[in-house]
Write an enzyme that holds these catalytic residues in place. Sequence first.
Site, PDB file in Angstrom:
ATOM      1  N   SER A  90       0.835  -1.204   0.000  1.00  0.00           N
ATOM      2  CA  SER A  90       0.000   0.000   0.000  1.00  0.00           C
ATOM      3  C   SER A  90       0.873   1.259   0.000  1.00  0.00           C
ATOM      4  CB  SER A  90      -0.962  -0.063   1.190  1.00  0.00           C
ATOM      5  OG  SER A  90      -2.050   0.774   0.976  1.00  0.00           O
ATOM      6  N   ASP A 214     -10.176  -6.216  -3.221  1.00  0.00           N
ATOM      7  CA  ASP A 214      -9.691  -5.107  -2.389  1.00  0.00           C
ATOM      8  C   ASP A 214     -10.770  -4.020  -2.309  1.00  0.00           C
ATOM      9  OD1 ASP A 214      -8.249  -2.880  -1.408  1.00  0.00           O
ATOM     10  OD2 ASP A 214      -6.378  -3.658  -2.232  1.00  0.00           O
ATOM     11  N   HIS A 242      -7.341  -6.031   0.772  1.00  0.00           N
ATOM     12  CA  HIS A 242      -6.223  -5.087   0.690  1.00  0.00           C
ATOM     13  C   HIS A 242      -4.997  -5.586   1.464  1.00  0.00           C
ATOM     14  CE1 HIS A 242      -4.317  -1.339  -0.218  1.00  0.00           C
ATOM     15  NE2 HIS A 242      -4.227  -0.951   1.048  1.00  0.00           N
TER      16      HIS A 242
END
Length: 265
Positions: A90, A214, A242
Amino acid sequence: MGGEGGGDSGDSVIHFVFVHGASHGAWCWYKLTTLLDAAGFKSTTVDLTGAGINLTDSNTVFDPDHYNFPLFSLLSDLPPHHKVILVGHSMGGGSVTAALCKFPDKISMAVYLAAYMVQPGSASSTHNSPMHLGEEDIWEYIYGEGVNETPTGVIMKEQFIRHRYYSQSPLEDVTLASKLLRPAPVRAFLGFDKLSANPAAEKIPRVCIKTAKDNQFSMLRQDRMVENWPPSQVYVLEESDHSPFFSVPTTLFIYLLRAISFLQS
Ligand SMILES: CC[C@H]1c2cc3[nH]c4c(c3C)C(=O)[C@H](C(=O)OC)c4c3nc(cc4[nH]c(cc(n2)[C@@H]1C)c(C(C)=O)c4C)[C@@H](C)[C@@H]3CCC(=O)O
């Protein structure tokens, strides 16, 4: 720093370094590093400044270099000729890219896992951002310098955490994460798109691992990043939310092994 595993500290062993995303810490990699260590690889997890068990208050972290300092210090302390495979999740992708620019000779491959992957020197603007400040009601802001100033910290509101970050992950991991997430340093993140173009960083192979289920970073947005800065390999974790380190650690482990099999020895 979060921790190290793998018995062999010699140069011949393949060494992974893991960088967490916003609000997360070295703790989030515990399943994956267990698998890698058992398979004979070396793995190191890092807590960036103000994250995990790093003692700094993230509301005092205004600069990307300050935030990334624990990663930079780890890379600069590596023995000469020792290269690592750097994996970022991320917003940890922003730290990976910064490290590619600063330590290109220490990194043999960069892996972006549901990650922020923006080419250094590409003129990005906040209107392209998937997350504008105040865009959605899912974030809690901290105004460490007063309410009229840019926030210093941000964290996802409790009621959105399970759905947004961990919809496919075991409940035990959601419980653990809910207790460990910390506010992320907004101002340091705002500096992530200020990197200058870097030819040395461009030479390092990049791998993108996308996450299909996600609820935080849509496939559309992930695809856009791949189109804008095409990596050498792209994988899709079909069953992942995610946070693949919780939802599909074994498949992630296999994909990492597949990715590194393309490295020149
Ligand atoms: C303060 C704005 C700043 C920013 C913050 C931010 N970004 C993500 C989080 C936060 C607090 C997350 O929690 C999430 C994450 O790391 O999960 C563990 C974030 C993502 N950001 C992404 C991409 C992305 N972010 C930005 C910009 C910002 N994020 C601000 C500077 C950009 C661009 C172009 O500016 C991009 C491409 C993803 C990797 C994840 C999920 C994003 C999403 O909400 O869709």
